[in-house]
Design an enzyme around this catalytic site. Sequence first.
Site, PDB file in Angstrom:
ATOM      1  N   ASP A 197     -26.417  -7.312  -7.038  1.00  0.00           N
ATOM      2  CA  ASP A 197     -27.549  -6.521  -6.538  1.00  0.00           C
ATOM      3  C   ASP A 197     -28.847  -7.327  -6.480  1.00  0.00           C
ATOM      4  OD1 ASP A 197     -25.768  -4.323  -6.536  1.00  0.00           O
ATOM      5  OD2 ASP A 197     -26.122  -4.103  -8.682  1.00  0.00           O
TER       6      ASP A 197
ATOM      7  N   GLN B 228     -21.281  -9.770  -5.448  1.00  0.00           N
ATOM      8  CA  GLN B 228     -21.614  -9.641  -6.881  1.00  0.00           C
ATOM      9  C   GLN B 228     -22.510 -10.810  -7.309  1.00  0.00           C
ATOM     10  OE1 GLN B 228     -17.842  -9.292  -6.340  1.00  0.00           O
ATOM     11  NE2 GLN B 228     -18.488  -7.288  -5.673  1.00  0.00           N
TER      12      GLN B 228
HETATM   13  P1  IMP Z   1     -15.253  -3.870 -10.438  1.00  0.00           P
HETATM   14  O1  IMP Z   1     -15.657  -5.054  -9.629  1.00  0.00           O
HETATM   15  O2  IMP Z   1     -15.275  -2.582  -9.658  1.00  0.00           O
HETATM   16  O3  IMP Z   1     -13.950  -4.079 -11.145  1.00  0.00           O
HETATM   17  O4  IMP Z   1     -16.347  -3.662 -11.598  1.00  0.00           O
HETATM   18  C1  IMP Z   1     -16.491  -4.597 -12.671  1.00  0.00           C
HETATM   19  C2  IMP Z   1     -17.953  -4.732 -13.074  1.00  0.00           C
HETATM   20  O5  IMP Z   1     -18.658  -5.381 -12.030  1.00  0.00           O
HETATM   21  C3  IMP Z   1     -18.675  -3.396 -13.289  1.00  0.00           C
HETATM   22  O6  IMP Z   1     -19.636  -3.563 -14.312  1.00  0.00           O
HETATM   23  C4  IMP Z   1     -19.383  -3.148 -11.974  1.00  0.00           C
HETATM   24  O7  IMP Z   1     -20.514  -2.322 -12.110  1.00  0.00           O
HETATM   25  C5  IMP Z   1     -19.758  -4.575 -11.607  1.00  0.00           C
HETATM   26  N1  IMP Z   1     -19.892  -4.761 -10.162  1.00  0.00           N
HETATM   27  C6  IMP Z   1     -18.909  -4.878  -9.254  1.00  0.00           C
HETATM   28  N2  IMP Z   1     -19.412  -5.077  -8.031  1.00  0.00           N
HETATM   29  C7  IMP Z   1     -20.735  -5.108  -8.158  1.00  0.00           C
HETATM   30  C8  IMP Z   1     -21.819  -5.316  -7.233  1.00  0.00           C
HETATM   31  O8  IMP Z   1     -21.628  -5.546  -6.033  1.00  0.00           O
HETATM   32  N3  IMP Z   1     -23.062  -5.268  -7.766  1.00  0.00           N
HETATM   33  C9  IMP Z   1     -23.294  -5.082  -9.094  1.00  0.00           C
HETATM   34  N4  IMP Z   1     -22.326  -4.898  -9.984  1.00  0.00           N
HETATM   35  C10 IMP Z   1     -21.053  -4.910  -9.526  1.00  0.00           C
END
Ligand code: IMP
Length: 432
Positions: free
Chosen positions: A13, A228
């Site tokens: 973000d 990310q």
């Molecule tokens: P996942 O990628 O859905 O497995 O989430 C794993 C961690 O990464 C969590 O804490 C999410 O909130 C964070 N996360 C995943 N994608 C993003 C993004 O695009 N921006 C910020 N945090 C992310």
Amino acid sequence: MPGTCVIGLQWGDEAKGKIVDLLTQQHDVVVRYQGGANAGHTVMVGEEVYKLSLLPSGVLTPGVTCVIAGGVVLHPEKALQELDELSARQIEDFDNLKISDRVHVIYPWHLAEDRVLDKSTSDGENIGTTGRGIGPCYRDKVGRSYAIRLGDMYRDTFREQVQHNVGVKNEILQAMMGTKNFKPLHAEEIYTQYAAYAERLQPYVADTTDYLLTQAEAGRRILFEGAQGALLDVDHGTYPFVTSSNSSGVGVCNGSGLPARYINNVLGIVKAYSSRVGGGPFPTEQDNQIGQQIRDQGNEYGTVTKRPRRCGWLDAVAVRYTARLSGVDAISVMLLDVLSGLEEVKICTAYRLDGQESNRFPSHVDDLRRVEPVYETLPGWQEDLTQATNLADLPAPAMAYLQRVSELVGVPVAMVSVGPARSQTIALHELP
Ligand code: IMP
């Protein structure tokens, strides 16, 4: 031949989408190479706001080829939804979209597993995933026995693969959820639905590894769009509170299939403060009035999940680490305007752990939980920065803040962003 990477240096973000959009015009090809629909890119073109999760931000620039490379996990329904939404808004230049036949595909069992299996780590704190099936899909990719790649969906064996997977996944899900909550998945239904997705996606499917190698060898300009942030990197981030791919600069090569020799510039994207969504340690978090002020002024609510983001001061220990890890040449400081109105601003310059001060970013999450941030306090500024178009428009304390961030991170500031529009960007110097 410039190969440029745009890498978020915090927990995601950082407003990478805006910078990718700006740089796209100077490139022939834009590549997304990791992550999936967990990402959220907001791009503003004129008065129009576009929110993309899976498609590279480059789709908004005509004439640029957009590639979703093999390291991505693809939710076909989401991809088609985004294409349909863009078509409805008269953006239809999709001839230049290429999706790797090597991408792993997210199926309903991945979404179900994300809900039940990824609730918490062994110490009880939730990872707080986006619920988009990212971890389960990458787990199957590495496990191999139950993975289905996009290229598999055009083979005669596809139906059998779905049947095989559904049988096993139903057993696993039932065991995890208990008979009462478990709703079985139906292989034939899923097959029919995904065969239809495959048909619609077919015009875009390509061997993107070969395509990108050919483009790089021909000297075309390639922009790599990281999703990310580097602190969420599965190997080098705040494990286990990370995503399941290599979201730092080290992931560019394995995700895209292009060797490091084609990467010349790495631009790190840093928000002027810190934010995090989901669980995990966050040393500079301000769970107080300051954090709330930043959240409100920065509209820090998730693009994908709408969750309020945790906010805090800029952590220069963390950013210096991820800038080194990603081989960053210069940084872009984003959302500087959000800090206006604070009496003073703080930057974390070191961590105190067991009585020792250090600027090493700890490799174990337990140590990161225990660190005490050492802050440097700088004067704040009251002026609205959103109309600034060059450095001279910035008040002296904002300039001093940028200068200090650059010194602490160890690389120059290439750009400063003071709002979402393309025009709200101050370019300091060309990328090396
Ligand atoms: P996942 O990628 O859905 O497995 O989430 C794993 C961690 O990464 C969590 O804490 C999410 O909130 C964070 N996360 C995943 N994608 C993003 C993004 O695009 N921006 C910020 N945090 C992310």
